[in-house]
Design an enzyme around this catalytic site. Structure first.
Site, PDB file in Angstrom:
ATOM      1  N   HIS A   1      -7.987  11.863  -4.767  1.00  0.00           N
ATOM      2  CA  HIS A   1      -9.157  10.622  -5.603  1.00  0.00           C
ATOM      3  C   HIS A   1      -7.962   9.327  -6.287  1.00  0.00           C
ATOM      4  O   HIS A   1      -8.492   9.059  -6.470  1.00  0.00           O
ATOM      5  CB  HIS A   1      -9.409  11.334  -6.300  1.00  0.00           C
ATOM      6  CG  HIS A   1     -10.138  12.380  -5.786  1.00  0.00           C
ATOM      7  ND1 HIS A   1     -11.939  12.390  -5.849  1.00  0.00           N
ATOM      8  CD2 HIS A   1      -9.970  14.154  -5.986  1.00  0.00           C
ATOM      9  CE1 HIS A   1     -12.167  13.141  -5.723  1.00  0.00           C
ATOM     10  NE2 HIS A   1     -11.168  14.678  -5.539  1.00  0.00           N
TER      11      HIS A   1
ATOM     12  N   SER B   1       5.631 -16.514   0.909  1.00  0.00           N
ATOM     13  CA  SER B   1       4.363 -17.052   0.191  1.00  0.00           C
ATOM     14  C   SER B   1       4.668 -18.498  -0.163  1.00  0.00           C
ATOM     15  O   SER B   1       5.435 -18.807  -0.134  1.00  0.00           O
ATOM     16  CB  SER B   1       4.230 -16.915  -1.704  1.00  0.00           C
ATOM     17  OG  SER B   1       3.398 -17.399  -2.440  1.00  0.00           O
TER      18      SER B   1
ATOM     19  N   LYS C   1       7.843 -13.527  -3.907  1.00  0.00           N
ATOM     20  CA  LYS C   1       6.947 -12.921  -2.990  1.00  0.00           C
ATOM     21  C   LYS C   1       7.090 -12.550  -1.437  1.00  0.00           C
ATOM     22  O   LYS C   1       8.020 -13.543  -0.670  1.00  0.00           O
ATOM     23  CB  LYS C   1       5.238 -13.502  -2.343  1.00  0.00           C
ATOM     24  CG  LYS C   1       4.923 -13.609  -3.824  1.00  0.00           C
ATOM     25  CD  LYS C   1       4.459 -12.322  -4.986  1.00  0.00           C
ATOM     26  CE  LYS C   1       3.322 -12.277  -3.527  1.00  0.00           C
ATOM     27  NZ  LYS C   1       2.030 -12.842  -3.998  1.00  0.00           N
TER      28      LYS C   1
ATOM     29  N   GLU D   1      -1.925  -6.074   6.542  1.00  0.00           N
ATOM     30  CA  GLU D   1      -2.882  -5.714   5.850  1.00  0.00           C
ATOM     31  C   GLU D   1      -3.795  -6.580   7.361  1.00  0.00           C
ATOM     32  O   GLU D   1      -4.848  -6.986   7.537  1.00  0.00           O
ATOM     33  CB  GLU D   1      -3.223  -7.930   5.180  1.00  0.00           C
ATOM     34  CG  GLU D   1      -2.404  -7.236   3.500  1.00  0.00           C
ATOM     35  CD  GLU D   1      -2.289  -8.374   2.737  1.00  0.00           C
ATOM     36  OE1 GLU D   1      -3.103  -9.566   2.166  1.00  0.00           O
ATOM     37  OE2 GLU D   1      -0.441  -8.654   2.356  1.00  0.00           O
TER      38      GLU D   1
END
Ligand code: ARG
Length: 458
Positions: free
Chosen positions: A153, A274, A280, A287
């Protein structure tokens, strides 16, 4: 094709809709191989002469070279790869080329090409997945001393070896590999000689065709053979589950690279920057691995939906099979090498792993187990351990920091040997079953995988 039966030309719009050459040109090598085998089978049956077979052979090899080197002109007028190759062959060889399609249909031709193509693609996917399993096993070995919390969970649950977590993915990938092998086997039946739908009327030697094309068996019903695309569904299903697994790995890595976890550092070679935020370092590979599930599942659904309710035998709907399959093949080819590199270059922060083990009351089950080993029924032990967690939470300490007096106030059966029993080390060592996270078991699994992969390489 039209000069006999039709008086009028095809409309431009219909030509554009009907043509598959823009995507099925990918099948040219298989199409040429199929035609070489077919020419031999026709010659064996006395339908063409040895001399004609030789001219066809030379012509097809010349076409192969032309396509390989980008000099071939594909034409939409000629619809598909089969007609493009045949038309060029006729230009090169005259009457010999005009005889080649005797007793053959594009229906058994395309089924043959597609099966050959998918056999190769499935074996290539098997190999790429194997390399990823090998990278994963290597990572498990490199980080075999690092302990992290396992989550259920997405809440901290129990301490495990990071290697155990990584090997969970190796298990998924082993199953994926098997599915690709299965898909390759499903594609491995030769449909050539099925004709348009009823079989071959010239008694062509299908066994010869099978041998020449390297199929392990023949299809046994011509009507099924020209309309069956189950083997392509099997491939797309294998690709779908592989992508589902890569997406789960991606999600774990994305979480782990966040500042909040900070457990993992991905190599510069697989991360992106980025355009605005200088700090970043984005896990774009993950992704994309997660994001590409959509198209791969879509490709599977697309083909299965195309097949649903199709009457026997061949229908032009089946031309829709190719783009779905090619897109999934391309997706695998673009993702798998990056995932391999990402896993091979993965770095793990020991200090962050240790920090993650703090504060989640991971020892609670060990507290309960301690009492259970002293004869307390598990449900009662569970209640007492729960109270210990509540008490530790109130005092803002961890379970090992809660003093013996506190434990004894909860239950007199606690003793000073408790703290040894609830150590992280102890909690790892006692999961000493096949498939458990005890270090010696994890080492055994690493060895098992390494041996398996090494034996295959021989
Ligand atoms: N381009 C077609 C396909 O991909 C080849 C088979 C065409 N057969 C036919 N009877 N029109 O399925």
């Amino acid at each position: 094709m039209r000069s006999g039966r039709f008086k009028k030309d095809l409309s431009d719009a219909m030509r554009a809709l009907n043509a598959s050459i823009d995507f099925d040109r990918r099948l040219y090598a298989e199409d040429i191989d199929g035609s070489l085998a077919w020419a031999e089978a026709l010659r064996a049956r006395g339908i063409i002469s040895l001399e004609e077979e030789q001219r066809i052979r030379d012509g097809l090899e010349k076409i192969r070279e032309e396509i390989d080197s980008g000099r071939f002109h594909f034409s939409q007028e000629l619809e598909d790869v089969h007609m493009n190759v045949e038309s060029r062959l006729t230009a090169l060889t005259g009457a010999a080329g005009e005889r080649l399609h005797t007793g053959r249909s594009r229906n058994d031709q395309v089924a043959t090409d597609f099966r050959l193509h998918l056999k190769r693609a499935a074996h290539a996917a098997f190999d790429s997945v194997t390399e990823l399993i090998s990278a994963m096993t290597g990572a498990a070995e490199r980080f075999v001393d690092i302990v992290i919390p396992a989550y259920t969970h997405l809440q901290r649950a129990q301490p495990v070896l990071l290697a155990h977590h990584l090997l969970a993915y190796a298990e998924m990938l082993l199953r994926d590999r098997d599915r690709f092998l299965w898909a390759a086997d499903q594609a491995d039946a030769c449909p050539l000689g099925s004709g348009a739908c009823a079989g071959n009327q010239f008694g062509v030697d299908r066994e010869l065709l099978r041998r020449k094309l390297g199929f392990s068996r023949l299809t046994h019903n011509s009507m099924d053979a020209v309309s069956d695309r189950d083997f392509a569904c099997d491939f797309l299903h294998a690709a779908t589950l592989l992508l589902v697994h890569l997406s789960r790995l991606s999600e774990d890595l994305i979480l782990w690279t966040s500042t909040e976890f900070g457990l993992v550092v991905l190599d510069d070679s697989v991360t992106t920057g980025s355009s605005m935020l200088p700090q970043k370092k984005n896990p774009d590979a993950c992704e994309l691995g997660r994001g590409k599930v959509g198209r791969v599942v879509g490709n599977y659904v697309s083909l299965v939906t195309t097949l649903k309710g199709l009457p026997l035998t061949y229908n032009k709907d089946l031309q829709e099979d190719k783009e779905a399959v090619f897109d999934s093949i391309d997706t695998l080819n673009s993702l798998l090498p990056v995932f391999k590199l990402m896993v091979e270059t993965l770095q793990v922060r020991q200090d962050r792993a240790e920090a993650l083990l703090q504060g989640g009351f991971l020892e609670a089950i060990s507290v309960a187990d301690y009492l259970t080993r002293k004869g307390v029924p598990f449900r009662e032990a569970h209640r007492i351990a729960g109270k210990a967690v509540r008490r530790a939470e109130a005092l803002q300490v961890s379970l090992p920091e809660l003093g013996l007096e506190e434990y004894m106030a909860l239950d007199a059966r606690f003793g000073s040997d408790l703290f040894e029993a609830i150590s992280i080390k102890g909690a790892l060592a006692d999961k000493d079953v096949v498939g458990g996270t005890a270090p010696r078991r994890v080492h055994e699994e690493i060895d098992r995988l390494k041996k398996l992969l090494a034996a295959e390489r021989e």
